[in-house]
Design a protein around this motif. Sequence first.
Motif, mmCIF file in Angstrom:
data_model
loop_
_atom_site.group_PDB
_atom_site.id
_atom_site.type_symbol
_atom_site.label_atom_id
_atom_site.label_comp_id
_atom_site.label_asym_id
_atom_site.label_seq_id
_atom_site.Cartn_x
_atom_site.Cartn_y
_atom_site.Cartn_z
ATOM 1 N N ARG A 31 0.839 -1.201 0.000
ATOM 2 C CA ARG A 31 0.000 0.000 0.000
ATOM 3 C C ARG A 31 0.875 1.253 0.000
ATOM 4 O O ARG A 31 0.604 2.210 -0.712
ATOM 5 N N ALA A 116 -6.750 -0.856 10.446
ATOM 6 C CA ALA A 116 -8.140 -0.384 10.587
ATOM 7 C C ALA A 116 -9.065 -1.224 9.716
ATOM 8 O O ALA A 116 -10.169 -1.601 10.149
ATOM 9 N N MET B 1 0.510 16.910 -8.807
ATOM 10 C CA MET B 1 -0.142 15.581 -8.688
ATOM 11 C C MET B 1 -1.619 15.722 -9.089
ATOM 12 O O MET B 1 -2.512 15.688 -8.250
ATOM 13 N N SER B 105 -6.307 12.233 7.075
ATOM 14 C CA SER B 105 -5.727 10.983 7.568
ATOM 15 C C SER B 105 -6.786 10.181 8.341
ATOM 16 O O SER B 105 -6.954 8.979 8.142
ATOM 17 N N ASN B 106 -7.544 10.862 9.199
ATOM 18 C CA ASN B 106 -8.580 10.172 9.967
ATOM 19 C C ASN B 106 -9.727 9.718 9.076
ATOM 20 O O ASN B 106 -10.305 8.653 9.293
ATOM 21 N N GLN B 108 -9.463 8.692 6.031
ATOM 22 C CA GLN B 108 -9.026 7.482 5.339
ATOM 23 C C GLN B 108 -9.039 6.277 6.259
ATOM 24 O O GLN B 108 -9.363 5.163 5.832
ATOM 25 N N ILE B 109 -8.701 6.475 7.527
ATOM 26 C CA ILE B 109 -8.769 5.370 8.491
ATOM 27 C C ILE B 109 -10.214 4.892 8.623
ATOM 28 O O ILE B 109 -10.498 3.689 8.594
ATOM 29 N N ALA B 112 -11.289 2.987 5.574
ATOM 30 C CA ALA B 112 -10.704 1.634 5.587
ATOM 31 C C ALA B 112 -11.486 0.719 6.531
ATOM 32 O O ALA B 112 -11.740 -0.444 6.224
ATOM 33 N N MET B 113 -11.874 1.263 7.689
ATOM 34 C CA MET B 113 -12.634 0.473 8.670
ATOM 35 C C MET B 113 -13.977 0.054 8.100
ATOM 36 O O MET B 113 -14.408 -1.073 8.267
ATOM 37 N N PRO B 116 -13.452 -2.114 4.024
ATOM 38 C CA PRO B 116 -12.140 -2.750 3.887
ATOM 39 C C PRO B 116 -11.908 -3.358 2.502
ATOM 40 O O PRO B 116 -10.794 -3.326 1.996
ATOM 41 N N PHE B 119 -11.802 -0.143 -0.226
ATOM 42 C CA PHE B 119 -10.736 0.865 -0.079
ATOM 43 C C PHE B 119 -9.393 0.193 -0.376
ATOM 44 O O PHE B 119 -8.520 0.071 0.479
ATOM 45 N N THR B 120 -9.274 -0.248 -1.633
ATOM 46 C CA THR B 120 -8.058 -0.932 -2.081
ATOM 47 C C THR B 120 -6.906 0.074 -2.171
ATOM 48 O O THR B 120 -7.146 1.290 -2.139
ATOM 49 N N PRO B 121 -5.669 -0.406 -2.326
ATOM 50 C CA PRO B 121 -4.553 0.537 -2.506
ATOM 51 C C PRO B 121 -4.777 1.479 -3.696
ATOM 52 O O PRO B 121 -4.424 2.660 -3.625
ATOM 53 N N GLN B 122 -5.374 0.953 -4.771
ATOM 54 C CA GLN B 122 -5.590 1.807 -5.946
ATOM 55 C C GLN B 122 -6.600 2.907 -5.650
ATOM 56 O O GLN B 122 -6.427 4.068 -6.050
ATOM 57 N N HIS B 124 -7.258 4.010 -2.672
ATOM 58 C CA HIS B 124 -6.599 4.809 -1.630
ATOM 59 C C HIS B 124 -5.741 5.904 -2.250
ATOM 60 O O HIS B 124 -5.839 7.083 -1.869
ATOM 61 N N VAL B 125 -4.941 5.565 -3.270
ATOM 62 C CA VAL B 125 -4.053 6.583 -3.840
ATOM 63 C C VAL B 125 -4.885 7.665 -4.541
ATOM 64 O O VAL B 125 -4.584 8.858 -4.419
ATOM 65 N N ASP B 128 -6.453 9.785 -1.860
ATOM 66 C CA ASP B 128 -5.432 10.608 -1.206
ATOM 67 C C ASP B 128 -5.094 11.819 -2.073
ATOM 68 O O ASP B 128 -4.965 12.949 -1.572
#
Lengths: 147, 143
Positions: A31, A116, B1, B105-106, B108-109, B112-113, B116, B119-122, B124-125, B128
């Motif tokens: 990640r 999380a 970006m 940041s919170n 995104q947490i 994710a909770m 799950p 909210f894959t890495p892809q 997520h980016v 973000d």
Amino acid sequence: MVKWTDEERSIINGIFSTLDYEDIGKKALCRCLIVYPWTQRYFGAFGNLYNAETIMCNPLIAAHGTKILHGLDRALKNMDDIKNTYAELSVLHSDTLHVDPDNFRLFSDCLTVVIAAKLGNSFTVDTQVAWQKFLAVVVSALGRQYH
Amino acid sequence: MSLSEKDKARIKGFFSLVADQAKDIGHQTLARTLVVYPQTKVYFAHWKDLSPNSPNVKKHGYTVVKGVIDSVDLIDNLNDGLLNLSELHAFRLRIDPANFKILNSNLQIVLAMMYPAEFTPQVHVSVDKYLALLCMGLCEKYR
């Protein structure tokens, strides 16, 4: 010296006891490399990091993620003196690996997201407070020997 | 970006999925921000109750996250679309921009909770990047 309450110790030990280091380590590092692609600069010798899919299938990355989690385990087992436990690791990251310490924070954020996702509702506010305190101490100790 | 077409597609897809839980997401995000980063409480000194389950935290958390979700419609020109909100944050609220990152940041947490699998890495980016651009849009009028 960092002070830990009994509750904080219990929460952090509790989190680690639920973790499969291989699974979580791999997920967190992948990640990090995907969300913050500039972190890939340290993994030139790790083979194919071409896109998210190849990163997530890369066995060298998976192994390294596990290594990082075992490193965190050392902090867990020495919670009352993380600073000294990590002194050599800090020198390694600074003088040999030349890792920008901001990366420790980036990895920590990704690890927190992965945990999380795993814990869902049991990642309560109090759990998050204790967990992030632990990671902040780890990150600080890892950055301490930079000069 | 800047956001690629793929980023935009992921952002639109993911936020339309989570939109119906905006109240819970907002509540959790703000509650965690105030507890885990207590310095953020300075902006809410006028509230009597800053505890995680207080009505103010629930209501305001929803306001903030609804803003994040609604701004997806402005994704092709965030800076222009956020001008009014930027003026609000710059001239009236005067929130130190460092706090936007804390909130992100919170958020995104919490995502994710609650999501799950999605909210894959892809995702997520892309999220973000979107949140970072939202911050820049909000900061546009700061100086």
